[in-house]
Design a protein around this motif. Structure first.
Motif, mmCIF file in Angstrom:
data_model
loop_
_atom_site.group_PDB
_atom_site.id
_atom_site.type_symbol
_atom_site.label_atom_id
_atom_site.label_comp_id
_atom_site.label_asym_id
_atom_site.label_seq_id
_atom_site.Cartn_x
_atom_site.Cartn_y
_atom_site.Cartn_z
ATOM 1 N N PHE A 88 78.939 -8.242 91.093
ATOM 2 C CA PHE A 88 78.936 -8.370 92.420
ATOM 3 C C PHE A 88 79.701 -7.396 93.065
ATOM 4 C CE2 PHE A 88 79.358 -10.358 96.662
ATOM 5 C CZ PHE A 88 77.766 -10.868 96.678
ATOM 6 N N ARG A 129 67.405 1.541 97.970
ATOM 7 C CA ARG A 129 66.927 0.989 96.430
ATOM 8 C C ARG A 129 66.279 2.134 95.814
ATOM 9 N NH1 ARG A 129 71.037 -2.340 95.965
ATOM 10 N NH2 ARG A 129 70.979 -4.117 97.379
ATOM 11 N N GLY A 137 73.623 -4.352 93.541
ATOM 12 C CA GLY A 137 72.354 -4.878 93.717
ATOM 13 C C GLY A 137 71.330 -4.184 92.454
ATOM 14 N N PRO A 170 77.253 -2.796 103.569
ATOM 15 C CA PRO A 170 76.173 -3.080 104.864
ATOM 16 C C PRO A 170 75.698 -4.645 104.578
ATOM 17 C CG PRO A 170 75.856 -0.818 103.721
ATOM 18 C CD PRO A 170 76.792 -1.363 103.034
ATOM 19 N N ARG A 188 71.519 -14.206 93.186
ATOM 20 C CA ARG A 188 71.423 -13.113 92.274
ATOM 21 C C ARG A 188 72.124 -13.488 90.965
ATOM 22 N NH1 ARG A 188 74.250 -7.761 95.175
ATOM 23 N NH2 ARG A 188 72.525 -7.222 96.569
HETATM 24 C C1 S3P Z 1 75.530 -3.408 97.085
HETATM 25 C C2 S3P Z 1 76.737 -3.280 96.381
HETATM 26 C C3 S3P Z 1 77.466 -1.795 97.032
HETATM 27 C C4 S3P Z 1 76.510 -0.738 97.316
HETATM 28 C C5 S3P Z 1 75.386 -1.405 98.418
HETATM 29 C C6 S3P Z 1 74.716 -2.460 98.163
HETATM 30 C C7 S3P Z 1 74.922 -4.692 96.798
HETATM 31 O O1 S3P Z 1 78.084 -1.340 95.896
HETATM 32 O O2 S3P Z 1 75.489 -0.383 96.320
HETATM 33 O O3 S3P Z 1 76.360 -1.642 99.659
HETATM 34 O O4 S3P Z 1 73.519 -4.880 97.140
HETATM 35 O O5 S3P Z 1 75.249 -5.520 96.142
HETATM 36 P P1 S3P Z 1 79.311 -2.095 95.172
HETATM 37 O O6 S3P Z 1 78.892 -3.233 94.268
HETATM 38 O O7 S3P Z 1 80.156 -1.185 94.434
HETATM 39 O O8 S3P Z 1 80.153 -2.757 96.450
#
Ligand code: S3P
Length: 190
Positions: A10, A58, A81, A120, A138
């Motif tokens: 996460f 994505r 993600g 975001p 998740r």
């Molecule tokens: C996200 C994590 C972020 C980045 C985006 C989406 C997510 O990365 O890829 O803001 O969906 O958990 P970090 O895990 O490095 O913060």
């Protein structure tokens, strides 16, 4: 043989910081999926989300995973993600071991207190409850994707990095022995 180490987990679990240190320790190149996405598109992750939305982000993420999963000898830190698309994990597993950095909600909240606004998905007013909500959605995906689970709460970076590198070395040695046995039995042709 697998020569990559992939850190998943996460937001705020320390994937980038620990990944960079791990790469230094193991003399491998460090790559970070978010940084690559940003440099390729000349935009920050926040800009991509606000101009084009999560779906587009994505897509870019998937493209980067396709590219880096072909490489060897890398420590790869991923965005939180990455697990949302099972194909990402499947590709990253071809040449890498997947380490899940697992953390309590309190620890995540503490780590993100100054930077949640740059995520975001956490920009909402109640970002703490958003963390809990997303984690619940998740959780299963993180666990199912992991080869190894590393608890990060109350641990110093060097401790986490040592733990991962020990597991990695043990598995690489196991793979070498296994391949050697197969080779001795003429099951592998070099
Ligand atoms: C996200 C994590 C972020 C980045 C985006 C989406 C997510 O990365 O890829 O803001 O969906 O958990 P970090 O895990 O490095 O913060």
């Amino acid at each position: 043989m697998k020569s990559n180490l992939v850190l998943i987990g996460f937001m705020g679990t320390g994937k980038t910081t620990n990944g960079r240190r791990l790469a230094r320790k193991l003399h491998k190149e460090f790559v970070d999926t978010d940084t690559l996405i940003e440099s390729r598109s000349n935009m920050s992750v926040e800009e991509i989300f606000s101009s084009y939305g999560e779906k587009y982000f994505r897509k870019l993420e998937k493209k980067i995973v396709r590219e880096i999963s072909k490489k060897n000898n890398k420590v790869i830190s991923t965005g939180g993600g990455i697990i949302l698309n099972p194909e990402n994990i499947q590709l990253l597993k071809e040449k890498g071991y997947i380490f899940l950095l697992e953390s309590s909600v309190d620890n995540i909240v503490y780590n993100l207190k100054n930077s949640y606004k740059r995520r975001p998905l956490l920009e909402k007013k109640n970002w703490k409850s958003e963390i809990i909500k997303l984690l619940n959605i998740r959780k299963k995906l993180y666990y199912n994707s992991a080869d190894f689970i590393i608890r990060v709460d109350n641990k110093k970076h060097y401790h986490i990095v040592n733990e991962i590198s020990k597991i990695y070395s043990r598995n690489v040695n196991k793979d070498i022995k296994f391949n050697y046995k197969k080779y001795k039995n003429n099951k592998i042709n070099y």
